[in-house]
Write a protein that holds these residues in place. Structure first.
Motif, PDB file in Angstrom:
ATOM      1  N   GLN A  25      44.124 -31.160  -2.700  1.00  0.00           N
ATOM      2  CA  GLN A  25      42.923 -31.157  -3.464  1.00  0.00           C
ATOM      3  C   GLN A  25      41.726 -30.993  -2.477  1.00  0.00           C
ATOM      4  N   VAL A  26      41.304 -31.868  -1.675  1.00  0.00           N
ATOM      5  CA  VAL A  26      40.150 -31.670  -0.764  1.00  0.00           C
ATOM      6  C   VAL A  26      40.019 -30.246  -0.016  1.00  0.00           C
ATOM      7  N   LEU A  27      41.181 -29.802   0.288  1.00  0.00           N
ATOM      8  CA  LEU A  27      41.154 -28.541   0.776  1.00  0.00           C
ATOM      9  C   LEU A  27      40.777 -27.421  -0.037  1.00  0.00           C
ATOM     10  N   ARG A  28      41.270 -27.504  -1.191  1.00  0.00           N
ATOM     11  CA  ARG A  28      41.217 -26.462  -2.399  1.00  0.00           C
ATOM     12  C   ARG A  28      39.691 -26.457  -2.792  1.00  0.00           C
ATOM     13  N   ASP A  29      39.364 -27.657  -3.027  1.00  0.00           N
ATOM     14  CA  ASP A  29      37.667 -27.781  -3.549  1.00  0.00           C
ATOM     15  C   ASP A  29      36.754 -27.568  -2.338  1.00  0.00           C
ATOM     16  N   GLY A  30      37.376 -27.937  -1.055  1.00  0.00           N
ATOM     17  CA  GLY A  30      36.285 -27.630   0.001  1.00  0.00           C
ATOM     18  C   GLY A  30      34.812 -28.285  -0.343  1.00  0.00           C
ATOM     19  N   ILE A  31      33.916 -27.752   0.225  1.00  0.00           N
ATOM     20  CA  ILE A  31      32.557 -28.366  -0.036  1.00  0.00           C
ATOM     21  C   ILE A  31      31.817 -27.595  -1.088  1.00  0.00           C
ATOM     22  N   PRO A  32      31.461 -28.110  -2.235  1.00  0.00           N
ATOM     23  CA  PRO A  32      30.879 -27.429  -3.235  1.00  0.00           C
ATOM     24  C   PRO A  32      29.460 -26.725  -2.725  1.00  0.00           C
ATOM     25  N   PRO A  33      29.223 -25.499  -3.300  1.00  0.00           N
ATOM     26  CA  PRO A  33      27.723 -25.095  -2.799  1.00  0.00           C
ATOM     27  C   PRO A  33      26.731 -26.188  -3.172  1.00  0.00           C
TER      28      PRO A  33
END
Length: 109
Positions: free
Chosen positions: A23-31
């Protein structure tokens, strides 16, 4: 508010390290609308070039079907738009997999 994602029992979600990492890799850092890092920041580019992947803390959130699923925590005391408004922008990076078990961060204030 509950998120629209398939839910599971909370104790099952809480023990799912692989699911958390996915999940944290899929979502990354939101713009970020007003992030303190320039679009082509040299240090962030270096981390990406070395195999580090951007991540934002996820927590189990209630789902519309009554279960729980990991979801990005978009705001906190040092992450998200509210932190940027207070003058701090923290970016987390992890390496995929379970060998390194390290977290690197970059911060601007």
């Amino acid at each position: 508010a509950p998120i629209n994602a398939p839910g599971r029992p909370k104790d099952e979600v809480a023990k799912d390290l692989a699911g958390y990492q996915a999940q944290v890799l899929r979502d990354g850092i939101p713009p970020r609308k007003a992030g303190l890092f320039p679009p082509s920041d040299d240090f962030l580019s270096l981390l990406l070039g070395l195999g580090w992947q951007p991540a934002t803390k996820g927590l189990p959130h209630p789902t519309v079907d009554g279960g729980f699923a990991f979801a990005t925590t978009e705001n906190g005391w040092v992450v998200g738009e509210n932190a940027i408004e207070h003058g701090i922008d923290l970016r987390w990076f992890i390496k995929p997999g379970f060998e390194d078990q390290e977290l690197i961060a970059a911060v601007r204030f």
